[in-house]
Write a protein that holds these residues in place. Structure first.
Motif, PDB file in Angstrom:
ATOM      1  N   UNK A   1       0.819  -1.206   0.000  1.00  0.00           N
ATOM      2  CA  UNK A   1       0.000   0.000   0.000  1.00  0.00           C
ATOM      3  C   UNK A   1       0.857   1.261   0.000  1.00  0.00           C
TER       4      UNK A   1
ATOM      5  N   UNK B   1       0.703   5.408   0.723  1.00  0.00           N
ATOM      6  CA  UNK B   1      -0.079   6.492   1.313  1.00  0.00           C
ATOM      7  C   UNK B   1      -0.130   7.641   0.313  1.00  0.00           C
TER       8      UNK B   1
ATOM      9  N   UNK C   1      -4.975   5.843   1.736  1.00  0.00           N
ATOM     10  CA  UNK C   1      -4.104   4.996   0.933  1.00  0.00           C
ATOM     11  C   UNK C   1      -4.592   5.031  -0.506  1.00  0.00           C
TER      12      UNK C   1
ATOM     13  N   UNK D   1      -5.616  12.219   9.538  1.00  0.00           N
ATOM     14  CA  UNK D   1      -4.401  12.202   8.738  1.00  0.00           C
ATOM     15  C   UNK D   1      -3.956  10.748   8.562  1.00  0.00           C
ATOM     16  N   UNK D   2      -3.391  10.441   7.406  1.00  0.00           N
ATOM     17  CA  UNK D   2      -2.787   9.129   7.204  1.00  0.00           C
ATOM     18  C   UNK D   2      -1.350   9.357   6.734  1.00  0.00           C
ATOM     19  N   UNK D   3      -0.415   8.737   7.406  1.00  0.00           N
ATOM     20  CA  UNK D   3       0.996   8.973   7.086  1.00  0.00           C
ATOM     21  C   UNK D   3       1.735   7.658   6.906  1.00  0.00           C
TER      22      UNK D   3
ATOM     23  N   UNK E   1       4.637   5.119   7.825  1.00  0.00           N
ATOM     24  CA  UNK E   1       5.362   4.904   9.081  1.00  0.00           C
ATOM     25  C   UNK E   1       6.796   5.406   8.914  1.00  0.00           C
TER      26      UNK E   1
ATOM     27  N   UNK F   1      12.643   2.785   7.993  1.00  0.00           N
ATOM     28  CA  UNK F   1      13.876   2.219   8.536  1.00  0.00           C
ATOM     29  C   UNK F   1      14.909   2.206   7.445  1.00  0.00           C
ATOM     30  N   UNK F   2      16.081   2.682   7.726  1.00  0.00           N
ATOM     31  CA  UNK F   2      17.144   2.673   6.721  1.00  0.00           C
ATOM     32  C   UNK F   2      17.868   1.333   6.774  1.00  0.00           C
TER      33      UNK F   2
END
Lengths: 309, 248
Positions: B17, B19, B26, B219-221, B223, B226-227
């Protein structure tokens, strides 16, 4: 705001998952607890010592022994006449009971919250954690489940709450408990383990999983997890599964062995502090989230690692 | 005994999915959609119960847009007998879905309602339990085994420490977990036959249910990303890193 927190327990001891829910509830207001079970006064006494708790409601009745939702939900609904929010840890009991309570109160539940942003505003994961929604309830009361890894645990000492006996209707006559097969496990519980060693489908079979993963876990004093593929293939029981539909974990160190890193697995472990991946495929998605990766044959690497640690 | 099987049209399990840039949700435009995997397991279980003689008729039901007809046709091709689409383009929360299902069940009079434990889009895990509450029926959630005997159903449930078994009087609500069964693929002849099976279209208003959302999505963001870290060359280097971190 007055909150009522579901205490997770096995009638003799309180489970750690309760403590994160207490922390979340504390951000909303006054914290009261509900201990529902059978012969569970010791749990209530333990819970009364949690820092910041105002009151413990103790419902001791044979009908509540196994937390059957049909019996327990009406009890919670009664208590909600003088509370503003019901807060439960997102454990299997919490997930089973809470929506039943919400519907009886005609409230839309907010599942698996990650943070408290305001009196009625929370964040929660959707799409297997690929989208974090900030949501606001418009209902008169709140009904919430709490993701255990997202909140600090409340202190288990320092409190001196009063214990108040409450009675409920007891057996709703809809369901009965037949039995349980709860795995006896000497290892740390996945959701509270500091280190987790997790194995995937590459482990071949149940015997190989035992031979390769367990010695490393023993050496590190780690909990043992598995990918959905490994559980589906029958290498380990279902309660080992880490992922969107299994357990959500966030240990200090997560060691993924022979796990490719499917979206639904990453959803269950990507909040771990340090992720270590061992996989023979250097393009495996797990390496995109791993802090430390080692490409190679796990059947050589893991025994060598176990030996040298 | 009839079985009512609620199914939901969701983003396909294999699609990652994305965003939307404006943070409103989404992006589902031109994204492959499928039946929620847990609901597929529910359809399969109902079919197996019919094959064993415990169930006589299977009615699939979905609350969603016109395109959810495709999802219902999948259920019909797998083996459901008829279908009901409760059509709406609005997002319907689990509580409102449960109210619609309650009203539909009052007409269908099923002995068993079997549905997925959660949908993989909103991950709420609520509808089955809410429906059970509204209908004052017992619930067997997260089922890995379902056995119908006489006027009761015995459900083995996947719980935190392992498995648990409960016995429920019928009618009852069962929600499915992953290991209950492996859903079948619909065969081409059955896909053709499914086109002729009855599919009723209704609206939430037909059932007198107010679907106004109770929860506002602000709001939808995405996450936090992570690098990717470093790769080590061998076990010795890994051991050194682990020791540095205070592990072992």
């Amino acid at each position: 705001m007055k909150t009522l927190v579901w205490v997770e327990h096995d009638n003799s001891a309180m489970a750690d998952a309760t403590l994160a829910a207490v922390t979340a509830a504390g951000k909303l207001g006054e914290v009261h607890l509900l201990v529902a079970g059978s012969g569970c006064r010791a749990v209530a006494e333990q819970a009364a010592q949690i820092a910041g708790v105002g009151k413990v409601h103790l419902a001791d009745n044979a009908a509540y022994a196994n937390a059957l939702a049909e019996n327990v939900a009406p009890l919670v609904v009664d208590l909600m006449s003088h509370h503003d929010a019901f807060v439960a840890p997102a454990t299997s009991h919490g997930k089973n009971i809470t929506p039943r309570v919400a519907a009886l109160l005609d409230v839309m539940q907010i599942s698996d919250i990650l943070s408290v942003e305001g009196e009625k505003t929370f964040t929660r994961p959707t799409y297997a954690g690929n989208a974090i929604a900030t949501v606001e309830s418009t209902d008169a009361k709140l009904v919430i489940t709490v993701r255990g890894t997202a909140f600090d645990k409340a202190e288990t000492t320092g409190g001196s709450a009063t214990i108040e006996d409450v009675s409920g209707a007891g057996d709703a006559g809809l369901s009965s408990f037949v039995g349980a097969e709860i795995a006896k496990n000497e290892r740390p519980e996945l959701t509270s383990a500091k280190i987790i060693v997790s194995g995937g489908r590459a482990l071949k079979d149940s015997e190989t999983f035992q031979q390769v993963i367990m010695p490393l876990a023993d050496k590190l004093g780690a909990g043992v997890g598995a990918s959905r593929a490994a559980v589906d293939a029958g290498y380990v029981p279902n309660d080992y599964q880490v992922g969107q539909t299994g357990k959500i974990v966030a240990p200090e160190v997560y060691i993924a062995i022979g796990i490719s890193g499917a979206i639904q697995h990453l959803a269950g472990m990507k909040d771990s502090k340090t992720i270590i991946a061992i996989n023979k495929d250097e393009d495996a998605p797990i390496f995109q989230v791993a802090d430390i990766g080692l490409v190679g044959d796990l059947f050589k690497i893991v025994p060598e690692l176990t030996e040298k640690l | 005994m009839k079985a009512l099987v609620p199914v939901k049209r969701v983003i396909d399990y294999n699609v990652k999915p994305r965003v939307k840039a404006d943070g409103t949700g989404v992006d589902l435009a031109n994204v492959k959609m499928s039946m929620n995997p847990f609901d597929e397991i529910a359809v399969e279980e109902a079919i197996r119960l019919k094959e064993s003689g415990a169930v006589t008729e299977i009615i699939a039901i979905s609350v969603g847009p016109a395109k959810a007809q495709e999802t219902l046709r999948t259920a019909l091709a797998m083996g459901a007998d008829s279908a009901i689409l409760v059509e709406t383009d609005d997002e319907v929360e689990p509580l409102a879905v449960a109210k619609i299902l309650k009203a539909a069940a009052a007409e269908v009079q099923p002995g068993l309602i079997i549905l997925g434990k959660q949908a993989i889009d909103d991950d709420s895990n609520q509808t089955g339990q809410m429906l059970a509450a509204l209908m004052n029926l017992p619930q067997g959630t997260f089922a890995s085994k379902v056995v119908v005997e006489g006027d009761s159903v015995t459900v083995t449930r996947e719980v935190d420490g392992g498995l648990e078994t409960v016995k429920l009087s019928l009618p009852a609500i069962v929600t499915t977990d992953l290991r209950l069964n492996e859903p079948r693929y619909a065969s081409l002849p059955n896909i053709m036959k499914a086109k002729k099976k009855p599919l009723d279209v209704k609206t939430p208003a037909d059932y007198g249910v107010d679907i106004t959302p109770r929860i506002k999505t602000l709001k939808v963001a995405e996450p936090p990303v992570r690098q990717a870290g470093i790769k080590v060359a061998d076990v010795d280097e890994l051991v050194a890193k682990l020791k540095n971190m205070g592990v072992a």
